[in-house]
Design an enzyme around this catalytic site. Structure first.
Site, PDB file in Angstrom:
ATOM      1  N   ARG A 161      -5.634   2.147   4.455  1.00 57.64           N
ATOM      2  CA  ARG A 161      -5.541   2.613   3.679  1.00 57.64           C
ATOM      3  C   ARG A 161      -6.771   2.160   2.528  1.00 57.64           C
ATOM      4  O   ARG A 161      -7.593   3.389   1.805  1.00 57.64           O
ATOM      5  CB  ARG A 161      -4.291   1.298   2.497  1.00 57.64           C
TER       6      ARG A 161
ATOM      7  N   LYS B  28      -6.445   8.956   8.625  1.00 61.02           N
ATOM      8  CA  LYS B  28      -6.722   7.710   9.140  1.00 61.02           C
ATOM      9  C   LYS B  28      -7.104   8.419  11.035  1.00 61.02           C
ATOM     10  O   LYS B  28      -6.365   8.700  11.003  1.00 61.02           O
ATOM     11  CB  LYS B  28      -5.523   7.283   8.868  1.00 61.02           C
TER      12      LYS B  28
ATOM     13  N   LYS C 234      -3.369  -8.719  14.247  1.00 59.09           N
ATOM     14  CA  LYS C 234      -1.567  -8.153  15.061  1.00 59.09           C
ATOM     15  C   LYS C 234      -1.114  -9.340  16.007  1.00 59.09           C
ATOM     16  O   LYS C 234      -2.022 -10.117  17.384  1.00 59.09           O
ATOM     17  CB  LYS C 234      -1.361  -6.927  15.557  1.00 59.09           C
TER      18      LYS C 234
ATOM     19  N   ASP D 287      -6.613  -0.661  16.409  1.00 63.23           N
ATOM     20  CA  ASP D 287      -6.318  -1.440  15.271  1.00 63.23           C
ATOM     21  C   ASP D 287      -5.857  -2.520  15.622  1.00 63.23           C
ATOM     22  O   ASP D 287      -4.707  -2.942  15.674  1.00 63.23           O
ATOM     23  CB  ASP D 287      -5.344  -0.948  14.085  1.00 63.23           C
TER      24      ASP D 287
HETATM   25  N1  BES Z   1      -1.482   1.380  11.805  1.00 62.08           N
HETATM   26  C1  BES Z   1      -0.528   0.495  11.187  1.00 62.08           C
HETATM   27  C2  BES Z   1       0.563   0.883  10.890  1.00 62.08           C
HETATM   28  C3  BES Z   1       1.657   1.066  12.461  1.00 62.08           C
HETATM   29  C4  BES Z   1       2.576  -0.396  12.739  1.00 62.08           C
HETATM   30  C5  BES Z   1       1.663   2.671  12.717  1.00 62.08           C
HETATM   31  C6  BES Z   1       3.512   0.691  13.808  1.00 62.08           C
HETATM   32  C7  BES Z   1       2.419   2.032  13.499  1.00 62.08           C
HETATM   33  C8  BES Z   1       3.186   1.632  14.337  1.00 62.08           C
HETATM   34  C9  BES Z   1      -1.282  -0.119  10.197  1.00 62.08           C
HETATM   35  O1  BES Z   1      -2.463  -0.193   9.684  1.00 62.08           O
HETATM   36  C10 BES Z   1      -0.598  -1.561   9.199  1.00 62.08           C
HETATM   37  O2  BES Z   1      -1.066  -2.568  10.104  1.00 62.08           O
HETATM   38  N2  BES Z   1       0.434  -2.049   8.307  1.00 62.08           N
HETATM   39  C11 BES Z   1       0.865  -2.864   7.799  1.00 62.08           C
HETATM   40  C12 BES Z   1       0.537  -3.219   6.753  1.00 62.08           C
HETATM   41  C13 BES Z   1       0.827  -4.599   5.573  1.00 62.08           C
HETATM   42  C14 BES Z   1      -0.068  -5.740   6.096  1.00 62.08           C
HETATM   43  C15 BES Z   1       0.513  -4.548   4.294  1.00 62.08           C
HETATM   44  C16 BES Z   1       1.749  -3.301   8.450  1.00 62.08           C
HETATM   45  O3  BES Z   1       3.036  -1.962   8.235  1.00 62.08           O
HETATM   46  O4  BES Z   1       2.489  -4.272   9.117  1.00 62.08           O
HETATM   47 ZN    ZN Z   2      -3.316   0.672  10.673  1.00 57.81          ZN
HETATM   48 MN    MN Z   3      -2.935  -2.031  10.479  1.00 59.57          MN
END
Ligand code: BES
Ligand code: ZN
Ligand code: MN
Length: 492
Positions: free
Chosen positions: A344, A258, A270, A263
């Site tokens: 994903r 990935k 976020k 992000d």
């Molecule tokens: N990159 C993030 C996950 C992440 C969070 C990595 C904190 C490292 C530290 C990922 O893209 C994400 O935002 N995932 C969401 C998924 C949810 C929206 C289903 C998450 O984990 O909140």
């Molecule tokens: Zn992410």
């Molecule tokens: Mn994300």
């Protein structure tokens, strides 16, 4: 940091590291120095709490510079990992001391004879790994704040063999450093195009490198990946790296990363606090790049491909919306529930592309995929999923061997169906509970029967405190473990 191997003898300049066993019992070289200092070392120990227990240290001033007395205990459990930890501790103790050179009198520590040269090599390796810094953007750093230590002499019986052992480890270290560099770079410098350009540089290491742009990916039907990058002014890229060190025609092993260069969450934005961390949301692709460099650097006898999907997840007038339905390269459709579940989507197309183009023996993806993985395992272990028990066991074994912890997590139909959608074949986000698992189930829909593992490295990619061989910051976690697994099971 320069790591040099030489004959076991007391040097005439620089700092020294001398071994002491339990109960302040000095190893021969230590004794020699103590005599030269008129019992100075013995006296120093007697007036301190240093007893020679494993990894204890005592700093003393000797005739040629600092002397670090290093506790080697009763010699039990002194293996490669022990030696790496000791090497790292020495660097931590001396890096900014004012000393520029240190010699380690490596008298076996865990007993002489077979294995000494290998442990000596790992001593140097640990020292090297700990010496890593990323100071590229610190222009006002004063000299006295910069590390003074620049050369480490590992002095050991059989130094030529030790050096040979070290060369292979050095190649792995260079891979790890590439990974650490990439995750440390700020997102205005490292974005899909500039990332791809850097990876082109790996041609110099003997890798084949190919870059796909949005036009090519569009033709291939990668609607899932492209949807993520749609809100960014930066063009999405996919980079394919090949190392062909194995037999011609042998199916490769594949690593998929990935590479979300930043992000923001997209339209499902976020919160502001800590968002800067999302510069390392490309950590999975950085591990893939570092691993490929390591394999090439040590001329691994294996065919391997590394494929990374590089995008930036931004909110914008053209950004993807919650509610959108996108079509992945596999033909399967995905309802976007949350634009922050973007990794994903990138992997769905990267995995499918890898599967169809290479029909690999095994496929391993790495991704900073879910915050839920941090909740589950903290920053100690990487959670991984696998559809194949043999592969899963090999990964656990490799992690143990190099000290990178991995913990297997479950897959299963009951989780998988939580990703079903009412309007499309699946949705990109399920309920909050079990978030790392349902994310893995989503990915499993894109690997068919290929033996596959997904490593969620969200908790281990970045560290806020120093560890023996890993300074705080980008860890490079995963390069060592995967390199180890390749070496043990997929070469020759
Ligand atoms: N990159 C993030 C996950 C992440 C969070 C990595 C904190 C490292 C530290 C990922 O893209 C994400 O935002 N995932 C969401 C998924 C949810 C929206 C289903 C998450 O984990 O909140
Ligand atoms: Zn992410
Ligand atoms: Mn994300």
């Amino acid at each position: 940091m320069k790591i040099v191997f030489g004959k076991l003898a007391l040097p005439k300049k620089g700092a020294l590291v001398l071994g002491v066993q339990e109960n302040r019992s000095m190893l021969p070289m230590t004794m020699l120095m103590d005599t030269a200092m008129g019992g100075g070392l013995k006296n120093a120990m007697a007036s301190s709490r240093f007893t020679g227990k494993a990894h204890q240290t005592l700093m003393v001033f000797g005739p040629t510079g600092r002397i670090v007395l290093y506790g080697v205990g009763n010699g039990d459990g002194i293996d490669s990992l022990w030696s790496e930890k000791a090497g790292g501790a020495i660097v931590a103790a001396l890096a900014s001391s004012g000393e520029s050179e240190v010699s380690i009198l490596f008298e076996g520590y865990g007993g002489t004879g077979k294995g000494t040269e290998l442990r000596a090599a790992h001593f140097g390796y640990g020292a090297l790994l700990r010496s890593y810094r990323f100071d590229l953007y610190r222009t006002t750093l004063k000299d006295e704040d910069k590390p003074s230590l620049s050369k480490i002499n590992v002095l050991v019986d059989g130094h030529l063999k030790a050096r040979k052992n070290f060369m292979e480890l050095n190649a792995v270290a260079e891979g790890i450093f590439l990974t650490r560099d990439l995750v440390s770079e700020p997102p205005n410098v490292l974005f899909p195009e500039s990332f791809a350009k850097r990876l082109q540089g790996l041609k110099a290491d003997g890798l084949k490198v190919e870059v796909l742009g949005e036009r090519e990916m569009g033709k291939l039907g990668m609607g899932a990946l492209l949807g993520v990058g749609q809100g960014s002014s930066r063009e999405s890229k996919m980079v394919v790296m090949e190392w062909n060190g194995g037999k011609k025609g042998d199916k490769p092993i594949a690593f998929v990363g990935k590479g979300v260069c930043f992000d923001t969450g997209g339209i499902s934005l976020k919160q502001a606090g800590g968002m800067e961390d999302m510069k390392w949301d490309m950590g999975g692709s950085a591990v893939v790049a570092g691993l490929m460099k390591a394999l090439a650097g040590r001329k691994a006898k294996v065919n391997a491909v590394g494929i990374v999907g590089l995008v930036e997840n931004m909110p914008d007038g053209n950004a993807q919306r919650p509610g959108d339905v996108v079509t992945s390269m596999s033909g399967q459709t995905i309802e976007i529930i949350n634009t922050d579940a973007e990794g994903r989507l990138v992997l769905a197309d990267a995995l499918w592309y890898t599967l169809k183009r290479y029909k690999p023996k095994i496929m391993i993806d790495l991704a900073t995929l879910t915050g839920a993985m941090l909740v589950a395992l903290g920053q100690i272990n990487c959670g991984y999923f696998a559809n194949d028990d043999v592969l899963a066991d090999r990964m656990a074994e490799a992690g143990r061997a190099v000290g990178e912890g991995v913990w297997r997590m479950p897959l299963g139909d009951d989780y998988n169906k939580m990703m079903d959608s009412d309007i499309a074949d699946m949705k990109n986000a399920g309920p909050r509970y079990g978030g790392s698992i349902t994310a893995a189930c989503f990915l499993e829909r894109f690997v068919e029967k290929c033996p596959w593992s997904h490593m969620d490295i969200a908790g281990v990619t970045w560290s806020s405190k120093d560890a023996p061989t890993v300074p705080k910051g980008g860890t490079g976690w995963g390069v060592r473990m995967l390199n180890q697994m390749v070496k043990k099971h997929y070469e020759g």
